[in-house]
Design an enzyme around this catalytic site. Structure first.
Site, PDB file in Angstrom:
ATOM      1  N   CYS A 163      -5.189  -3.822   2.964  1.00  0.00           N
ATOM      2  CA  CYS A 163      -4.892  -3.586   4.156  1.00  0.00           C
ATOM      3  C   CYS A 163      -5.971  -3.713   5.101  1.00  0.00           C
ATOM      4  CB  CYS A 163      -4.144  -1.874   4.221  1.00  0.00           C
ATOM      5  SG  CYS A 163      -3.380  -1.719   5.766  1.00  0.00           S
ATOM      6  N   GLU A 215       0.939  -1.209  -0.195  1.00  0.00           N
ATOM      7  CA  GLU A 215       0.036  -0.104  -0.158  1.00  0.00           C
ATOM      8  C   GLU A 215       0.928   1.422  -0.004  1.00  0.00           C
ATOM      9  OE1 GLU A 215      -2.397   0.406   3.656  1.00  0.00           O
ATOM     10  OE2 GLU A 215      -4.080   1.560   2.495  1.00  0.00           O
ATOM     11  N   LYS A 275      -9.735   0.958  -2.335  1.00  0.00           N
ATOM     12  CA  LYS A 275     -10.097   0.295  -0.928  1.00  0.00           C
ATOM     13  C   LYS A 275     -11.447   0.714  -0.360  1.00  0.00           C
ATOM     14  CE  LYS A 275      -7.377   0.465   3.441  1.00  0.00           C
ATOM     15  NZ  LYS A 275      -6.316   1.452   4.182  1.00  0.00           N
TER      16      LYS A 275
HETATM   17  O1  LIG Z   1      -2.907   6.720   5.113  1.00  0.00           O
HETATM   18  C1  LIG Z   1      -1.998   6.545   4.402  1.00  0.00           C
HETATM   19  O2  LIG Z   1      -1.007   7.350   4.157  1.00  0.00           O
HETATM   20  C2  LIG Z   1      -2.016   5.130   3.755  1.00  0.00           C
HETATM   21  N1  LIG Z   1      -2.949   4.354   4.255  1.00  0.00           N
HETATM   22  C3  LIG Z   1      -2.593   3.671   5.446  1.00  0.00           C
HETATM   23  O3  LIG Z   1      -1.609   3.558   5.879  1.00  0.00           O
HETATM   24  C4  LIG Z   1      -3.653   2.919   5.856  1.00  0.00           C
HETATM   25  C5  LIG Z   1      -4.733   3.761   6.201  1.00  0.00           C
HETATM   26  S1  LIG Z   1      -4.117   4.893   7.693  1.00  0.00           S
HETATM   27  N2  LIG Z   1      -3.212   2.064   6.682  1.00  0.00           N
HETATM   28  C6  LIG Z   1      -4.078   0.941   7.281  1.00  0.00           C
HETATM   29  O4  LIG Z   1      -5.100   0.794   6.702  1.00  0.00           O
HETATM   30  C7  LIG Z   1      -3.441   0.082   8.372  1.00  0.00           C
HETATM   31  C8  LIG Z   1      -4.490  -0.929   8.678  1.00  0.00           C
HETATM   32  C9  LIG Z   1      -3.904  -1.444  10.214  1.00  0.00           C
HETATM   33  O5  LIG Z   1      -2.802  -1.358  10.726  1.00  0.00           O
HETATM   34  C10 LIG Z   1      -4.958  -2.438  10.860  1.00  0.00           C
HETATM   35  O6  LIG Z   1      -5.870  -2.869  10.417  1.00  0.00           O
HETATM   36  O7  LIG Z   1      -4.566  -2.740  12.109  1.00  0.00           O
END
Ligand SMILES: O=C(O)CNC(=O)[C@H](CS)NC(=O)CCC(=O)C(=O)O
Length: 283
Positions: free
Chosen positions: A164, A49, A122
């Site tokens: 993710c 991602e 997503k």
């Molecule tokens: O925001 C950004 O820059 C890119 N997107 C991410 O890194 C995304 C959303 S913050 N990360 C996750 O979905 C982590 C999920 C996770 O860690 C869990 O389900 O425990």
């Protein structure tokens, strides 16, 4: 050496990165890692991602948002897919949405000919509090959720796409499995804290209950904004075995598999047919 004999033999690979804010840096690293992979007639490579832009200031991803089917990040991915003759899942690329303030996190599949052949936005956004240095994640502030499922058939490969946080919502994978998925791609940027607690359990469960291979590349390490990610990119068999684990350093993992293992397992343990929650039982 090419070890793919039957049409169901595929090479599955994942690339683990500590992505930086500037795509130029990330594509340079990516190019090096792709060159390390074995060559194979049928080869699927999945990137994490936010592989191209990560850990930068607010608004950085939005500034790179591209129209699906056109844009610098997609052009570079297409060129890499062609150069290395691979099916490439570009983990996520920020793409423009109906909301001018927010992008969609799009996972995109490129063919060995360099064509964009599938895309998925997503579905589940990470609006969650975590006991780490960030404290709170509000993905929906910058990202607009998608609203479609994507399964792409390429010869014997039936690739289901997720991203993710989606891995926590098994209804998505069950719908993909009902349509015949034999490989699930889950590009990720899991937090270190939630990764330590849940990463392996969630991914192994998705492989076991859907009787599919899982390819889950992650971001790893400490990023420019101080955010910590879990790493441990994995490739998992339909039986739930971890076939490869990238540990915590950036790098590549790659395994040769026979996708026929999915149907073989479904014959000895026909859970799809046994499932009574498809339509029969309701509260
Ligand atoms: O925001 C950004 O820059 C890119 N997107 C991410 O890194 C995304 C959303 S913050 N990360 C996750 O979905 C982590 C999920 C996770 O860690 C869990 O389900 O425990």
């Amino acid at each position: 050496m090419t070890a793919n004999f039957a049409p169901t033999n595929w090479q599955l690979s994942a690339i683990q990165l500590t992505s930086q804010p500037d795509p130029v840096d990330n594509f340079a690293v990516l190019q090096q890692y792709l060159a390390q992979l074995p060559t194979a007639e049928r080869h699927l490579v999945v990137l994490p991602e936010c592989f191209a832009v990560f850990g930068g200031p607010d608004g950085l991803q939005q500034s790179y948002a591209e129209v699906i089917g056109d844009g610098m990040l997609q052009q570079q991915c297409a060129a890499l897919a062609k150069q290395f003759a691979i099916y490439l899942v570009a983990g996520t690329i920020p793409t423009t949405s109906v909301d001018p303030q927010r992008f969609s996190a799009s996972s995109m599949l490129f063919s060995p000919q360099g064509e964009l052949i599938a895309d998925y936005q997503k579905l589940h956004l990470f609006d969650v509090s975590v006991a780490d240095s960030m404290g709170t994640y509000r993905e929906s502030a910058t990202t607009l959720a998608g609203n479609k499922l994507t399964l792409s058939t390429q010869g014997s490969l039936k690739l289901g796409m997720a991203i993710c946080y989606d891995m926590r919502f098994p209804g998505l994978m069950q719908a993909l499995a009902a349509a015949g998925m034999n490989v699930l791609s889950v590009p990720s940027a899991f937090t270190r804290v939630t990764g330590e607690a849940h990463w392996y359990s969630l991914l192994r469960a998705r492989a076991i209950e859907n009787q599919c291979f899982v390819v889950a590349p992650g971001q790893t390490g400490v990023h420019a904004n101080g955010r910590e990610t879990f790493g441990h990119s994995v490739i998992i068999s339909p039986w739930g075995d971890i076939l490869a684990d990238a540990g915590t350093e950036p790098g590549v993992i790659s395994v040769s598999v026979d996708l026929a293992a999915c149907q073989q397992l479904a014959r000895t343990m026909p859970i799809k047919q046994h499932n009574r929650f498809n339509s029969e039982l309701k509260l």
